[in-house]
Scaffold this motif. Structure first.
Motif, PDB file in Angstrom:
ATOM      1  N   THR A 229       0.842  -1.192   0.000  1.00 52.74           N
ATOM      2  CA  THR A 229       0.000   0.000   0.000  1.00 52.74           C
ATOM      3  C   THR A 229       0.881   1.248   0.000  1.00 52.74           C
ATOM      4  O   THR A 229       2.056   1.213   0.394  1.00 52.74           O
ATOM      5  N   THR A 258      -0.456   7.135  -6.998  1.00 51.45           N
ATOM      6  CA  THR A 258      -1.405   6.334  -7.771  1.00 51.45           C
ATOM      7  C   THR A 258      -1.121   6.435  -9.261  1.00 51.45           C
ATOM      8  O   THR A 258      -1.161   5.427  -9.985  1.00 51.45           O
ATOM      9  N   ARG A 261       2.011   4.372 -10.120  1.00 46.31           N
ATOM     10  CA  ARG A 261       1.717   2.936 -10.089  1.00 46.31           C
ATOM     11  C   ARG A 261       0.869   2.526 -11.294  1.00 46.31           C
ATOM     12  O   ARG A 261       1.153   1.514 -11.941  1.00 46.31           O
ATOM     13  N   GLN A 262      -0.150   3.279 -11.631  1.00 43.82           N
ATOM     14  CA  GLN A 262      -1.016   2.929 -12.748  1.00 43.82           C
ATOM     15  C   GLN A 262      -0.270   2.954 -14.068  1.00 43.82           C
ATOM     16  O   GLN A 262      -0.450   2.068 -14.913  1.00 43.82           O
TER      17      GLN A 262
END
Length: 270
Positions: A229, A258, A261-262
């Motif tokens: 996380t 985010t 990571r995406q």
């Protein structure tokens, strides 16, 4: 130099092998014609090598690059045991360009932990596979990649104050911990002011600014290569809060955690 050596075709590596031997006092080996590219690492004792009649002494804690086609005679300490290890890589052919680059590399270097670990791994892997197996040849190729990079690092270190490298190494080992300028200065046995001046002179940064940049880079690695996380990554990389992590990451990369990571998981790099 390293870019040329990195161009060794994998198929040109016929085999690779690592070894370890302890010679008794007064030991001797050779003369022999070297058939491989060989890295010889000395740990204890004394090692003198005559290469085509030219004498080279290797000190404990150092390694030597031996090149194919030369006559070599090894003589070891007369008064104590001599322990050395080696990695030998046999090539089917060696281009003139690569040979020239090989001869531009330093003949001897300080033995690094990276090369030590690579040798350990080769010794373990080759217990179960032949010397021409793809796995062991890959490790041999890695040694060829690593040597020029280590030589470049040694040259760079000569341009900077030793205390800077002590501080950098300590940061790399302890970056998840609570680190202050005072604590870092204590590791180098310098005053905080002196260490700060050395950083500004040698790497155009401050110790704490370098620390936060290093933490961000490690966090990006975890974002792209693990499923941890974002909060866990922030904690593991030494950020006090997720908000602090988000702010520095955005400031450094222009993206949120985010988004990074995406993009990575979707196969996109930019």
């Amino acid at each position: 130099m390293s870019q040329t050596l990195l161009n060794f075709p994998f198929d040109s590596l016929q085999y690779a092998v690592a070894g370890s031997i302890v010679y008794p006092p007064g030991g001797r080996f050779g003369p022999r014609i070297q058939q491989d590219i060989q890295l010889v690492m000395l740990y204890t004792g004394e090692l003198n090598v005559a290469i085509d009649g030219r004498h080279v002494q290797l000190l404990p804690g150092h390694l030597m690059l031996l090149k194919p086609g030369h006559e070599e005679t090894f003589t070891f300490s007369k008064t104590e045991e001599t322990w050395h290890r080696w990695i030998a890589i046999h090539l089917n052919s060696l281009s003139d360009k690569t040979r020239d680059s090989l001869y531009k590399l330093p003949e001897c270097l300080i033995l690094t932990e990276e090369l030590n670990r690579l040798t350990d791994l080769m010794l373990i892997v080759q217990r179960n596979v032949p010397y021409d197996d793809a796995a062991i040849r890959s490790l041999g190729l890695a040694a060829l990649h690593l040597y020029p990079r280590e030589s470049e690092r040694v040259l760079l270190q000569k341009e900077k104050h030793p205390a800077v490298y002590t501080a950098l190494s300590w940061i790399h080992e302890h970056y998840p911990e609570e680190i202050t300028l005072e604590r870092l200065a204590k590791q180098t046995r310098l005053s905080s002011e002196h260490l700060l001046r050395l950083f500004k002179t040698n790497i155009q940064s401050t110790p704490i600014h370098y620390l936060w940049e290093y933490r961000v880079n490690r966090a990006v690695e975890l974002l792209t290569s693990t499923g941890l996380t974002i909060s866990e990554i922030a904690y593991r990389c030494g950020f006090k809060t997720s908000h602090h992590f988000a702010r520095l990451l955005k400031q450094s990369t222009g993206r949120t955690a985010t988004e990074i990571r995406q993009l990575s998981w979707s196969g996109l790099r930019k």
